[in-house]
Motif scaffolding. Structure first.
Motif, PDB file in Angstrom:
ATOM      1  N   GLY A  13       6.428   5.369   1.095  1.00 27.63           N
ATOM      2  CA  GLY A  13       6.308   5.440  -0.339  1.00 27.63           C
ATOM      3  C   GLY A  13       7.051   6.340  -0.828  1.00 27.63           C
ATOM      4  O   GLY A  13       7.258   6.442  -2.418  1.00 27.63           O
ATOM      5  N   ILE A  14       7.922   7.297  -0.294  1.00 25.49           N
ATOM      6  CA  ILE A  14       8.857   8.348  -1.075  1.00 25.49           C
ATOM      7  C   ILE A  14      10.176   7.567  -1.303  1.00 25.49           C
ATOM      8  O   ILE A  14      10.704   7.574  -2.128  1.00 25.49           O
ATOM      9  CB  ILE A  14       9.029   9.610  -0.134  1.00 25.49           C
ATOM     10  CG1 ILE A  14       7.709  10.302  -0.033  1.00 25.49           C
ATOM     11  CG2 ILE A  14       9.948  10.323  -0.723  1.00 25.49           C
ATOM     12  CD1 ILE A  14       7.736  11.362   1.225  1.00 25.49           C
ATOM     13  N   VAL A  15      10.483   6.645  -0.196  1.00 24.27           N
ATOM     14  CA  VAL A  15      11.914   6.247  -0.273  1.00 24.27           C
ATOM     15  C   VAL A  15      12.211   5.200  -1.120  1.00 24.27           C
ATOM     16  O   VAL A  15      13.383   4.774  -1.707  1.00 24.27           O
ATOM     17  CB  VAL A  15      12.571   5.625   1.216  1.00 24.27           C
ATOM     18  CG1 VAL A  15      12.385   6.946   1.843  1.00 24.27           C
ATOM     19  CG2 VAL A  15      11.759   4.792   1.731  1.00 24.27           C
ATOM     20  N   VAL A  16      10.992   4.273  -2.002  1.00 23.26           N
ATOM     21  CA  VAL A  16      10.986   3.340  -2.706  1.00 23.26           C
ATOM     22  C   VAL A  16      11.212   3.776  -4.022  1.00 23.26           C
ATOM     23  O   VAL A  16      11.223   2.923  -5.026  1.00 23.26           O
ATOM     24  CB  VAL A  16       9.810   2.172  -2.484  1.00 23.26           C
ATOM     25  CG1 VAL A  16       9.726   1.937  -1.539  1.00 23.26           C
ATOM     26  CG2 VAL A  16       8.595   3.314  -2.899  1.00 23.26           C
ATOM     27  N   GLN A  17      11.421   5.061  -4.029  1.00 21.34           N
ATOM     28  CA  GLN A  17      11.475   6.001  -5.559  1.00 21.34           C
ATOM     29  C   GLN A  17      10.755   5.227  -6.610  1.00 21.34           C
ATOM     30  O   GLN A  17      10.757   4.432  -7.472  1.00 21.34           O
ATOM     31  CB  GLN A  17      12.956   5.389  -6.067  1.00 21.34           C
ATOM     32  CG  GLN A  17      14.054   5.762  -5.002  1.00 21.34           C
ATOM     33  CD  GLN A  17      15.571   5.619  -5.672  1.00 21.34           C
ATOM     34  OE1 GLN A  17      15.532   4.910  -6.949  1.00 21.34           O
ATOM     35  NE2 GLN A  17      16.598   6.132  -5.127  1.00 21.34           N
TER      36      GLN A  17
ATOM     37  N   ALA B  52       0.723  -1.200   0.187  1.00 22.46           N
ATOM     38  CA  ALA B  52       0.052   0.083  -0.161  1.00 22.46           C
ATOM     39  C   ALA B  52       1.012   1.066   0.147  1.00 22.46           C
ATOM     40  O   ALA B  52       0.758   2.193  -0.644  1.00 22.46           O
ATOM     41  CB  ALA B  52      -0.837   0.110   1.056  1.00 22.46           C
ATOM     42  N   SER B  53       1.942   1.403   0.661  1.00 23.06           N
ATOM     43  CA  SER B  53       2.882   2.446   0.877  1.00 23.06           C
ATOM     44  C   SER B  53       3.540   2.610  -0.575  1.00 23.06           C
ATOM     45  O   SER B  53       3.837   3.832  -1.044  1.00 23.06           O
ATOM     46  CB  SER B  53       3.957   2.193   1.974  1.00 23.06           C
ATOM     47  OG  SER B  53       3.553   2.216   3.279  1.00 23.06           O
TER      48      SER B  53
ATOM     49  N   THR C 218       1.448   9.295  -5.785  1.00 22.57           N
ATOM     50  CA  THR C 218       1.862  10.531  -5.687  1.00 22.57           C
ATOM     51  C   THR C 218       2.748  11.240  -6.859  1.00 22.57           C
ATOM     52  O   THR C 218       2.614  12.312  -7.213  1.00 22.57           O
ATOM     53  CB  THR C 218       2.751  10.452  -4.283  1.00 22.57           C
ATOM     54  OG1 THR C 218       1.579  10.128  -3.166  1.00 22.57           O
ATOM     55  CG2 THR C 218       3.275  11.799  -3.864  1.00 22.57           C
ATOM     56  N   TYR C 219       3.570  10.139  -7.383  1.00 20.27           N
ATOM     57  CA  TYR C 219       4.371  10.724  -8.434  1.00 20.27           C
ATOM     58  C   TYR C 219       3.674  11.083  -9.355  1.00 20.27           C
ATOM     59  O   TYR C 219       4.025  12.272  -9.921  1.00 20.27           O
ATOM     60  CB  TYR C 219       5.306   9.520  -8.971  1.00 20.27           C
ATOM     61  CG  TYR C 219       6.188   9.721  -9.913  1.00 20.27           C
ATOM     62  CD1 TYR C 219       7.281  10.572  -9.850  1.00 20.27           C
ATOM     63  CD2 TYR C 219       5.912   9.216 -11.103  1.00 20.27           C
ATOM     64  CE1 TYR C 219       8.048  10.919 -11.148  1.00 20.27           C
ATOM     65  CE2 TYR C 219       6.926   9.378 -12.251  1.00 20.27           C
ATOM     66  CZ  TYR C 219       7.857  10.207 -12.086  1.00 20.27           C
ATOM     67  OH  TYR C 219       8.597  10.565 -13.411  1.00 20.27           O
TER      68      TYR C 219
END
Length: 491
Positions: free
Chosen positions: A341-345, A108-109, A116-117
């Motif tokens: 969700g941000i750090v997984v690029q 989900a993250s 978001t991207y």
């Protein structure tokens, strides 16, 4: 503060009086959730080998089947007010629940990051067009923070945003379809007959099944933890009829979701036919200009926002709050999900999205099969809710782990990966059947379950017999008192 780490305030059962989402509200939430760029990818990928009509049929089949499955698992939330990670203590154990739950939370993250991207890409395009500001990193960060804050404010804030976003999304989606269809006609391509590389024979059947499994794999993540959302959905008390009790769920899961999902797949297909790119942000920038482009891109921003709050951040935050116990409130779980969700690029994930959907969908489908087998076939919807919150209760099993659940999950997940073109069906069936056999004829012979040994509706059913479940955070254990229908049970 609770003495028991299982008694996190944000994971307590939602009582009947606090279920505030009706049929229309839930349908509008689905309108916002189903507008996702991954759905566009399914459509664009499908018309490479199949006519659009067959892609539509495959999507409708998948959406209705999955909508019914979501409603089945969602009854856990409607009937008992329980979230996904809390009920998972039954088939996986009070400790074991964390492993499959965290897998779902991580997925989900990741989806939060992907959506978001693309929402940030649309936002950046709007700002670049209107003001000459072009900074994707800043847009991504701002958009992520806005969604995290909106979700942390709670379910009512999310429903209000859905009420605002849904009408805009409906209107602009139609506009988007006609804009891209006109672009395709200008290129000499009829959207309902054009196919890039037509598949025939067995290859066509496989391509058809891939569209079905991709659709089911995409929303299969939510099918597993629908209780985390459905526990806020209104339902009549003392209603034993399953369909009447879940009518608000049905309005969203079986009516609104299939309609919107199919339309989004069509838009992705038309986008690919028009400009050979199923990313509508790119397609719209090629086929529209000025204020028209700006309005269409605003729809992309709204759509990703409304999807992320309901379908990704709420489930992930609920799961991470369950893992952390009372020390990790819901808002902190939202922050953790947003960080992952941000750090997984996420910008690197979209190109391999279909393959990911098939594999992850199958693995999570095994969990859906286990939930259905445990809730309906073994417990027959009766749940010893009190012990779900007790570290020394019946769900402790062997050091907090239900081995029947884990063996079934491994077998179901492995079967889904081995047959990935049919991943969701295979994973669901293998996981559910294996769990039923192991739990009924082995595990629950060793670890007796109160609701199975004494199937008393008045003790173990929820609102369908008038029971509301309340958990005392101050006490480690208090007597479980049987009540008569219409009363509130205090635990």
């Amino acid at each position: 503060m609770a003495k028991n780490y299982l008694k996190s305030p944000d994971l307590l059962p939602i009582p009947h009086s606090k279920k505030n989402i009706g049929s229309l509200g839930f349908a509008l939430i689905w309108v916002g959730m189903a507008v996702v760029l991954a759905a566009f990818a399914i459509g664009g990928s499908g018309v490479r080998e199949l006519p659009l009509g067959w892609v539509v049929i495959a999507t409708i089949i998948a959406s209705i089947a999955l909508g019914l499955l979501m409603t089945l698992t969602g009854d856990i939330g409607v009937e008992h007010g329980l979230s996904f990670p809390v009920y998972m203590r039954a088939p996986f154990g009070t400790v074991g629940t964390h492993i499959p739950s965290v897998v779902r939370g991580f997925v989900a993250s990741c989806w939060f990051g992907v959506n978001t991207y693309f929402g940030a890409a649309a936002m950046n395009a709007i700002l670049a067009t209107l003001f000459g500001f072009n900074n994707m990193f800043v847009c991504f960060f701002i958009f992520a923070v806005l969604q995290i804050v909106n979700t942390a404010l709670g379910m009512k804030a999310i429903e209000r945003f859905a009420d605002l976003a849904a009408p805009v999304i409906i209107i602009i989606s139609g506009w988007m379809y006609f804009t891209l269809s006109d672009q395709a006609l200008q290129e000499g391509r009829n959207v309902w007959s054009w196919v890039e590389s037509p598949a025939t024979g067995g290859a066509a059947v496989t391509a058809f099944m891939v569209v079905i499994m991709s659709n089911m794999g995409f929303w299969g993540t939510l099918a597993a933890d629908m209780p985390s959302l459905s526990r806020f959905v209104k339902a009549p008390k003392l209603e034993r009829n399953w369909f009447k009790r879940n009518k608000s769920q049905i309005a969203g899961n079986v009516i609104a979701y299939p309609i919107v999902q199919t339309f989004m797949v069509v838009i992705g297909a038309v986008s690919y036919i028009a400009v050979t790119n199923f990313d509508p942000v790119v397609a719209l920038q090629e086929s529209a200009t000025g204020i028209v482009l700006g309005i269409l891109l605003i729809m992309i921003v709204f759509a990703q926002w409304s999807t992320n709050t309901s379908a990704n951040l709420i489930p992930a935050a609920t799961i991470f709050s369950n893992v952390g116990g009372p020390k990790v409130p819901f808002w902190a779980g939202v922050a953790v999900a947003g960080f992952i969700g941000i750090v997984v690029q996420p910008w690197s994930l979209f190109g391999v999205i279909i393959g990911i959907l098939l594999i992850v969908g199958g693995i999570l489908a095994a969990i859906c099969g286990i939930l259905i087998a445990d809730y309906y076939l073994i417990r027959k919807r009766r749940v010893n809710v009190r012990d779900l919150y007790e570290s020394e209760g019946q769900f402790k099993y062997f050091k907090g782990v239900n081995l029947a659940g884990f063996i079934a999950w491994i077998i179901g997940g492995a079967a889904a990966v081995a047959l990935k073109d049919y991943s969701f069906i295979v994973g669901f069936a293998a996981g559910g059947i294996t769990y039923y056999v192991l739990a009924k004829y082995w595990w629950f012979k060793i670890y007796v379950q109160a609701e199975i040994a004494d199937p008393d509706d008045a003790k173990y059913l929820g609102i369908s017999v008038g029971n509301d479940w309340t958990i005392d955070l101050e006490e480690e254990s208090v007597p479980n008192v049987a009540i008569v229908p219409g009363q509130t049970e205090h635990i």
